[in-house]
Design a protein around this motif. Structure first.
Motif, PDB file in Angstrom:
ATOM      1  N   CYS A 137       0.822  -1.216   0.000  1.00 11.55           N
ATOM      2  CA  CYS A 137       0.000   0.000   0.000  1.00 11.55           C
ATOM      3  C   CYS A 137       0.853   1.263   0.000  1.00 11.55           C
ATOM      4  CB  CYS A 137      -0.901   0.015   1.227  1.00 11.55           C
ATOM      5  SG  CYS A 137      -2.042  -1.372   1.240  1.00 11.55           S
ATOM      6  N   GLU A 142      -5.599   3.423   1.014  1.00 12.71           N
ATOM      7  CA  GLU A 142      -5.378   2.164   0.310  1.00 12.71           C
ATOM      8  C   GLU A 142      -5.318   0.986   1.296  1.00 12.71           C
ATOM      9  OE1 GLU A 142      -1.921   2.014  -2.219  1.00 12.71           O
ATOM     10  OE2 GLU A 142      -2.546   0.118  -3.104  1.00 12.71           O
ATOM     11  N   THR A 146      -7.783  -1.931   0.654  1.00 13.94           N
ATOM     12  CA  THR A 146      -7.162  -3.193   0.246  1.00 13.94           C
ATOM     13  C   THR A 146      -7.532  -4.324   1.191  1.00 13.94           C
ATOM     14  OG1 THR A 146      -5.363  -1.945  -0.743  1.00 13.94           O
ATOM     15  CG2 THR A 146      -4.977  -4.287  -0.408  1.00 13.94           C
TER      16      THR A 146
END
Lengths: 392, 300
Positions: A137, A142, A146
């Motif tokens: 990341c 993110e 993720t």
């Protein structure tokens, strides 16, 4: 309702585990991972998160407990760093071999000796061949997105593999950034309840993972390879769907920036990818055609996309926050391997930078770019692996 | 208390398992299922039972079984128990079934952690006093003097006392057993199932392959282990120590057979000197003085 909060990536990982409706968390503390599991402990004790929290006595046991819980039919989460991850090594193989969709945050930290608490990728990249999907990341948003995406991918029947969501210690783990925590109902719609390929069930008894003779073992390994290939196709699709739903997309397998007309592409992983974008903006102002590609998914490795990416530039510079002693940076090796069968290959230059948390700023990356462009003009790289900012 | 006539007829260790002839652990396994039925989930680390169950795609177990890493039985059970709790399936008994190496050596950390966390499960150490599955190397549970492939002239150190280490965790139930006394073992398992928390049962399971005796003598050797007092049958329930029959009659030394009878039946002790045998006898006598104190609550 969706909300924007300002928090560290470690706390955000905790928020993501809660949002994914994780049911069993088994964890052991290690710097710089600790605040992930502290946050989850808060959530569980306050009743905000309906989960069992197993405070294990080692990382090996953390992964073993996750394996047991996942096999008994619930979504599991853990987090670790460096030596903790290394201690788990054996259990990592077992988790992927057992095809259990466990998701783990790896807060990257350099390996000792000597002791270091600062980041590089030597911990997670040493686990390259364990059969885990690996995401890297570049920012806190993110990390959240993720982790949610990882469960969807891991629990897909074409995959059924575990995944690491890697984030660099301190650079992300303890850095506050605004992050959008999406609406829970929307997340539930995106991520259905836990699914795995098999379950320990008293009504359907069987022995799982008993001794397999040479007659069968290879087929089990082949199925993991197939699952990785499936994951490679699925990850960009899921990232796209996620983007459409939530407004955040992170590049699928490779987060590309200004690569279409680039003479030089700077290839990185993790937060160096964010710095590389700033470097690209600055270099473009000088009229230099530079792009940046951040490898977001290291396993499965995006071979086909790397090949496509390599059609444009005259040179690719890889920056590895890691060294495979006796060889070079892993990223450099993987990219070379990916391009072997290409007819008209770009030049490749490998840079080792940022080990043990040494800062890699956009200025460092600009210097790397300029050196690479010089070599491009020369038509050859002077040195296959350069250690950046090394005291010699 | 169930009597042997009341043992269920159902078998959940199926025919065709791959144990050696005369295997003590396989008798204990059969009794385990007689006691607990099939509403159990088992965790088995690397040990002889990895082989006993049979290779993929076969199994001799009629209960769900998770094979697991050598040192991880306790933690894996913690994970399963947590998941079953979340799923509201708390009527299923989780059983960790590990050998002596996987318990007293490499698995002691995960077991100790699971016990300290008060994981609601039964952990059974089936103790054949060596790493049987890898070809009989010495473990922390190998007794003084015993031949193994890594102690070719006999082990120089004493056996680790794992049941008392587990008792020090203040778990609600610790017991010892031996398949030569099936009623005792089955009733201990039944009792353990009804108690909440970590239950630890240490079963001495004679091994003809490793102990070097005729395969027809397994039950007899187990009996001799108990009758000589080398292995005592007891339970520690909520901290209270109690010797079980027939061990409860053996506090009086004159009731115990000499250890020599037990040692003489096994070739792993063939090389022992008179002095060795005397030393072992003396240690057993000292153990019994300790058991006497425990049984009379003079110490815990």
């Amino acid at each position: 309702m969706a909300q924007i909060i300002i928090d560290t990536a470690n706390h955000i990982a905790g928020y993501a585990a809660k949002a994914a409706r994780v049911k069993v968390v088994a964890a052991y503390p290690i710097t710089p991972q600790t605040t992930v599991v502290e946050k989850i402990a808060e959530f569980v004790e306050s009743g905000e998160m309906d989960a069992e929290y197993i405070r294990v006595e080692s990382e090996h046991s953390a992964m073993a407990a996750c394996i047991g819980a996942a096999a008994a039919g619930v979504r599991t989460f853990t987090a670790t760093s460096a030596h903790g991850l290394a201690l788990m090594h054996e259990a990592l193989h077992w988790a992927s071999g057992a095809r259990l969709p466990i998701v783990m945050a790896v807060v990257n930290r350099a390996m000792g000796a000597p002791w270091s608490i600062w980041p590089d990728f030597s911990d997670s990249l040493s686990q390259r061949d364990t059969g885990w999907i690996q995401f890297y990341c570049a920012d806190n948003q993110e990390v959240f997105d993720t982790i949610i995406q990882a469960y969807r991918i891991c629990e897909d029947e074409r995959v059924f593999l575990p995944a690491m969501v890697c984030l660099e210690g301190f650079i992300l783990s303890h850095t506050y950034m605004p992050v959008k925590i999406h609406d829970q109902e929307e997340i539930d719609a995106f991520l259905p309840p836990y699914k795995s390929g098999w379950i320990l069930d008293v009504n359907n008894p069987f022995s799982h993972a008993n001794l397999v003779s040479p007659e069968w073992y290879m087929e089990f390994r082949y199925m993991i390879q197939e699952a990785m290939e499936n994951a490679k196709r699925l990850i960009p699709e899921i990232d796209k769907e996620y983007g459409q739903r939530f407004g955040f997309q992170h590049g699928g397998l490779i987060d590309k920036y200004q690569c279409d007309d680039a003479d030089l592409i700077i290839c990185t992983m993790g937060t160096m990818g964010s710095e590389a974008k700033i470097a690209v903006d600055n270099l473009r102002k000088e009229g230099l055609k530079v792009g940046a590609a951040r490898i977001r998914v290291y396993r499965p490795f995006p071979v086909e996309e790397v090949k496509k990416l390599a059609e444009q530039p005259s040179i690719i510079a890889t920056i590895d926050r890691h060294i495979s002693f006796g060889m070079e940076g892993f990223l450099a090796s993987e990219i070379k391997a990916s391009l072997y069968h290409m007819e008209d290959k770009p030049l490749l230059a490998g840079f080792i930078a940022g080990l043990g948390g040494r800062d890699v700023t956009f200025r460092t990356i600009e210097e790397i770019a300029k050196k690479s462009l010089k070599w491009m003009k020369m038509g050859r790289v002077e040195k296959e692996t350069v250690w950046v900012d090394l005291r010699e | 208390m169930v009597t042997i006539k009341e043992f269920p007829k159902e078998e959940y260790l199926l025919k065709g398992h791959a144990a050696c002839a005369g295997c003590g652990p396989s008798i204990a396994l059969r009794l385990l299922f007689k006691a607990l039925g099939n509403k159990v989930i088992m965790v088995v680390p690397a040990c002889c039972t990895t082989v006993i169950q049979g290779p993929y795609p076969y199994t001799s177990f009629a209960v769900p079984l998770q094979n697991m890493l050598f040192e991880a039985t306790g933690a894996t059970c913690s994970g399963i128990v947590a998941a079953l709790k979340i799923r509201g399936l708390e009527d299923i008994t989780v059983v960790g079934w590990a050998g002596d190496g996987g318990t007293v050596d490499i698995g002691i950390q995960a077991l100790s952690g699971a016990a300290e966390r008060e994981t609601n499960f039964i952990y059974i150490c089936y103790d054949n006093e060596a790493y049987g599955n890898t070809g009989l190397q010495r473990s922390g549970a190998t007794p003084y003097g015993a031949w193994t492939t890594t102690t070719p002239t006999g082990k120089r150190e004493r056996k680790k006392n794992m049941p008392l280490i587990m008792a020090a965790h203040k778990i609600p139930y610790v017991a010892t057993a031996c398949p030569s006394y099936p009623v005792d073992f089955v009733n201990k398992l039944r009792k353990a199932r009804e108690i909440r928390g970590t239950k630890y049962i240490h079963v001495l399971t004679p091994c003809p392959t490793g102990w070097r005796y005729d395969t027809s003598k397994t039950v007899e050797i187990g009996r001799l282990a108990v009758q000589t007092g080398i292995w005592a049958l007891y339970e520690i329930e909520n901290g209270r120590f109690r010797l079980n029959s027939p061990s409860d009659r053996l506090i009086d030394k004159s009731k115990r057979k000499p250890v020599r009878e037990y040692l003489a039946m096994q070739d792993r002790f063939r090389h022992l000197t008179e002095a060795d045998i005397e030393k072992i006898q003396q240690w057993v006598d000292e153990d019994w003085e300790y058991y006497r104190k425990l049984a009379s609550n003079e110490c815990v």
